[in-house]
Write an enzyme that holds these catalytic residues in place. Structure first.
Site: not given
Length: 188
Positions: A65, A135, A172
């Site tokens: 991504h 993250y 994905d």
């Protein structure tokens, strides 16, 4: 005392950051992020959001991504539970490392973090059940600018660990190949 080890990976803009741990019989203490130190030693960026995801099954792939400008994101990634192989792919046209990838294994045991700057596609595969990734990002999420590249594109050739199977989202599984991507980022 704030002590971190910064390791240059094969693509110099991507860095592995490992905070020091100070332990005693109770466990350990670690300063995992300090703004001024990060800006001085890794990248002069501001983080605007923290994200976290749980992947229940080993072999879960999330990625590759990225967000396109003006919402391009840099990411500072760490693993809170389980283990994962974290991957960054250079998608900056004109870069000497365009289409190349680097990876690092992240786990609570090694305490390492991976800095993935804007201009890189990011993804990971979980190596253990119930893996939690956390993250920091440098731009807010924008669905309109959410992009990706195929996780198993032969042109990139990521050496994913052998798993019994891989678990991916429909999104994905349908990402374009590197050769099909428009020029989102230009190397300077």
């Amino acid at each position: 005392m704030y002590a971190l080890k910064v390791e240059q990976l094969e693509i110099g803009d991507v860095k592995k950051v490992t905070p020091a741990r100070f332990g005693d019989p109770r466990g350990y203490f670690s300063e995992v992020f300090k703004d001024f130190w990060f800006r001085t030693n890794v990248a002069d960026v501001s983080f605007v959001q923290d994200n976290e995801s749980l992947s229940a099954q080993p072999g879960t792939v999330r990625g590759l991504h990225f967000q396109s400008p003006p919402f391009a994101q840099g990411k500072l990634v760490r693993c809170l539970r389980g283990a994962l192989l974290d991957v960054a792919v250079d998608i900056r046209h004109g870069s000497p490392t365009y289409g190349k990838w680097v990876s690092a294994e992240l786990s609570p045991e090694n305490g390492s973090q991976l800095w993935v700057p804007a201009g890189f596609a990011h993804g990971f595969v979980t190596l253990e059940p119930d893996t939690i990734i956390s993250y920091k990002v440098t731009a807010l999420y924008s669905a309109e600018h959410d992009c990706g590249v195929r996780w198993n594109d032969a042109e990139i050739g990521i050496e994913w660990p052998q798993m019994d199977g891989y678990v991916l989202s429909d999104k994905d599984n349908k990402q374009p190949r590197l050769s099909e991507l428009p020029t989102y980022f230009q190397f300077s």
